[in-house]
Design an enzyme around this catalytic site. Structure first.
Site, mmCIF file in Angstrom:
data_model
loop_
_atom_site.group_PDB
_atom_site.id
_atom_site.type_symbol
_atom_site.label_atom_id
_atom_site.label_comp_id
_atom_site.label_asym_id
_atom_site.label_seq_id
_atom_site.Cartn_x
_atom_site.Cartn_y
_atom_site.Cartn_z
ATOM 1 N N HIS A 93 3.805 -69.937 18.214
ATOM 2 C CA HIS A 93 4.789 -70.925 18.684
ATOM 3 C C HIS A 93 6.119 -70.263 19.054
ATOM 4 C CE1 HIS A 93 6.082 -74.920 19.558
ATOM 5 N NE2 HIS A 93 6.966 -75.003 18.591
ATOM 6 N N HIS A 207 9.644 -72.308 12.408
ATOM 7 C CA HIS A 207 9.671 -72.233 13.866
ATOM 8 C C HIS A 207 10.015 -70.818 14.349
ATOM 9 C CE1 HIS A 207 9.148 -76.465 14.804
ATOM 10 N NE2 HIS A 207 9.263 -76.151 16.091
ATOM 11 N N SER A 251 13.198 -74.765 10.432
ATOM 12 C CA SER A 251 13.913 -73.910 11.373
ATOM 13 C C SER A 251 14.204 -72.550 10.745
ATOM 14 C CB SER A 251 15.241 -74.577 11.765
ATOM 15 O OG SER A 251 16.062 -73.682 12.501
ATOM 16 N N GLU A 458 2.291 -79.968 15.867
ATOM 17 C CA GLU A 458 3.255 -79.589 14.839
ATOM 18 C C GLU A 458 3.327 -80.659 13.749
ATOM 19 O OE1 GLU A 458 6.819 -77.795 16.408
ATOM 20 O OE2 GLU A 458 6.224 -78.261 18.460
ATOM 21 N N TYR A 495 4.377 -83.586 17.888
ATOM 22 C CA TYR A 495 4.572 -83.574 16.441
ATOM 23 C C TYR A 495 3.752 -84.646 15.735
ATOM 24 C CZ TYR A 495 8.558 -80.383 16.785
ATOM 25 O OH TYR A 495 9.353 -79.288 16.999
#
Length: 566
Positions: A93, A207, A251, A458, A495
């Site tokens: 990703h 991520h 994140s 996701e 998502y």
């Protein structure tokens, strides 16, 4: 376990000005050489000759076009050594990789359009890495270990804390404690010969967005750096895969008070250094886990089950849907909060436009459910079901195929991608084509006592945990003692949040396409699939025939091979 092998092959796509897949920004173009991107593969064969393949790409997404192309070629090259149901295709990703590899419309817009040469290069890399792993297979020990990042290690933060705190089954946290609101554990499957680790697979959700949209090079981001660091440490010929687990709301950038200023301070070359640092942390933990004596030896059979489900209308089991008897998914829709982007990782349209988009969305909802729609009972029923499923989402874009040519024309000034969509629609390139995937692959593979739930798209931390618990419950008593999750597998479709997170309508909820009962629908269908895995192959009863409908050739050709943005 039996035999295993590993392979790695470069994805030969050279920067030529095309925008990269990930941020949806036409200015995020690859114009110079960065680090190489790879397909990395592991091949397993048990004592009964059953096989399993795990391939991970340094890309932002996996598409059905990639998987279908690879399956066709691998079946030809490997014969009985290939089983499509136990072939897992996933990705890191990274948001700094090439796009243009989907047959659906939307996720190609930024490139712009479908780029056949990109797809061919990706499929070739998949096939060559898998064949390399197959050809080098020999007796190998498999070990599974787990470790945890200390909460003071700056590697990951929850980026949607208010949504997280809506879940009744989590510990609530305050702003500034975002680093706690995620799963900080990493699982590592290590492959050993003569007592030495020669390859490994790491599962940890974060991520690959250390690098922002102002850069101009293809790059594997934190997962790519982690793989390169680990392979260098393990020695020549090693393959290290750093795949994703529950990454949807996680994140690699600090989230909390002062987050915007912290992000602005990391620019240009500092972003590459930051990605390398984050990857090094993942590499270091993976190597510690792989070397630890506190691991479980993996022995036993290999197996896999794979089915495709049309998520535009799945009836969810009330047991997964808060007792709601008519919990259903719907045609896919993007929300206004999707268009807004994420505040640190990837901002979207201009904030001043968001109130106008919300007003327009609510006006359309009122119109479609109000007196002006009474003349068309079929349309009224369709939109009532759509809005029940989509719940509180302010719909920015209806993406169902039945809306092609009917959806309201969004002004192109809102975003260049909207303008490109309008252009393609006017050119007759999308009338019968899917905007985004709706027929989605669900897969569970088995390595001895380990089951791996392979999900498209996701999943947030809590939605992923709930899905694991669902599948694990179904597999009890079948010889499987541990269930893990790998996301971004076999297809990309946005998502999946929990029902509670969805009500917040943060970015992740706005990008949960099939509505507020999406997770319940996944739990329902994965539970059904999990019930088949322990059965003998001849006794299994599930849909093996359904596949996505290919786009009309004349439409695909009209959005193929477009030149880079000028």
């Amino acid at each position: 376990m039996g035999d295993a092998g590993w392979g790695k092959y470069e994805i030969a796509i050279r920067p030529s000005g095309y925008a990269m897949h990930g941020y949806g920004q036409i200015t995020h173009r690859a114009t110079s050489e960065g680090g190489p991107l790879f397909a990395r593969s592991l091949f397993f064969r048990d004592k009964d000759g059953k096989t399993l393949i795990f391939c991970c790409l340094d890309l932002g997404y996996v598409t059905h076009a990639m998987r279908a192309g690879a399956v066709e070629q691998l079946a030809s090259r490997m014969g009985s050594g290939f089983n499509a149901e136990s072939f897992v295709l996933t990705c890191t990703h990274t948001h700094s990789g090439p796009g243009g590899c989907a047959h659906e419309v939307l996720y190609n817009l930024v490139t712009p359009g479908f780029q056949p040469e990109h797809l061919q290069a990706v499929v070739s890399a998949i096939v060559e890495s898998v064949v390399q792993a197959w050809m080098t297979a020999e007796e190998t020990e498999l070990w599974l270990g787990s470790g945890c990042f200390d909460e003071h290690v700056p590697v990951a933060w929850n980026r949607s804390l208010r949504a997280w705190n809506r879940n009744p089954d989590v510990s609530p946290y305050r702003e500034g404690e975002n680093h706690k609101a995620l799963d900080r554990r990493m699982q590592v499957l290590s492959l050993r010969r003569d007592g030495q680790v020669k390859a490994l697979l790491s599962l940890f959700g974060v991520h690959a967005t250390c690098l922002g949209s102002s850069l101009n090079q293809h790059n594997g981001d934190n997962k790519g750096y982690a793989a390169a660091e680990t392979e260098a440490r393990l020695g020549d010929g090693a393959v290290a895969i750093f795949a994703q687990a529950k990454a949807g709301d996680v994140s690699p950038h600090y989230h909390g008070p002062g987050q915007a200023d912290r992000r602005k301070a990391i620019k240009g070359e500092a972003e590459y250094a930051y990605a390398e640092s984050n990857g090094r942390k993942q590499s270091e933990l993976a190597l510690v886990i792989a070397a630890s004596p506190a691991q479980d030896r993996i022995n036993g059979p290999l197996d896999g089950v794979l089915t495709y489900v049309d998520f535009s209308n799945v009836h969810a089991d009330p047991g997964f849907a808060n007792g709601e008897p008519e919990a259903r998914t719907s045609d896919p829709c993007h929300g206004v909060s999707f268009a807004a982007g994420t505040p640190v990782d990837g901002p979207g349209v201009a904030p001043a436009l968001l109130p106008l988009l919300r007003l327009a969305s609510r006006a359309r909802r009122a119109l479609k459910q109000g007196a002006l729609s009474q003349r068309d009972a079929e349309e009224r029923a369709y939109f009532r079901r759509l809005y029940r499923s989509q719940g509180p989402k302010d719909i920015f874009m209806e993406l169902g195929r039945r809306q092609n040519g009917k959806r309201p024309r969004i002004p192109g000034f809102i975003d260049p991608l909207v303008a490109e969509l309008n252009r393609q629609e006017k050119a007759g390139a999308i009338k019968e084509s899917e905007m985004v995937p709706s027929v989605l692959p669900l897969q569970i593979v088995r390595l001895g006592s380990l089951a791996l739930v392979c999900c498209p798209g996701e999943f947030t931390t809590t939605s992923g945990r709930r899905l694991i618990e669902t599948v694990n419950t179904c597999l009890k008593g079948s010889g499987i003692s541990q269930t893990l999750i790998c996301t971004y597998c076999n297809e990309y479709m946005g998502y999946v949040t929990t029902y509670e997170e969805y009500q917040e309508q943060a970015y992740e909820g706005g990008h949960t396409l099939y509505g507020q009962w999406s997770l319940a629908a996944f739990q329902t269908r994965f539970a059904q699939l999990a019930a088949e895995l322990p059965k003998a192959a001849a006794d299994r009863n599930y849909d093996r025939a359904t596949r996505p409908v290919p786009p009309p050739d004349h439409e695909l050709s009209r959005r193929s091979g477009l030149p880079p943005w000028q």
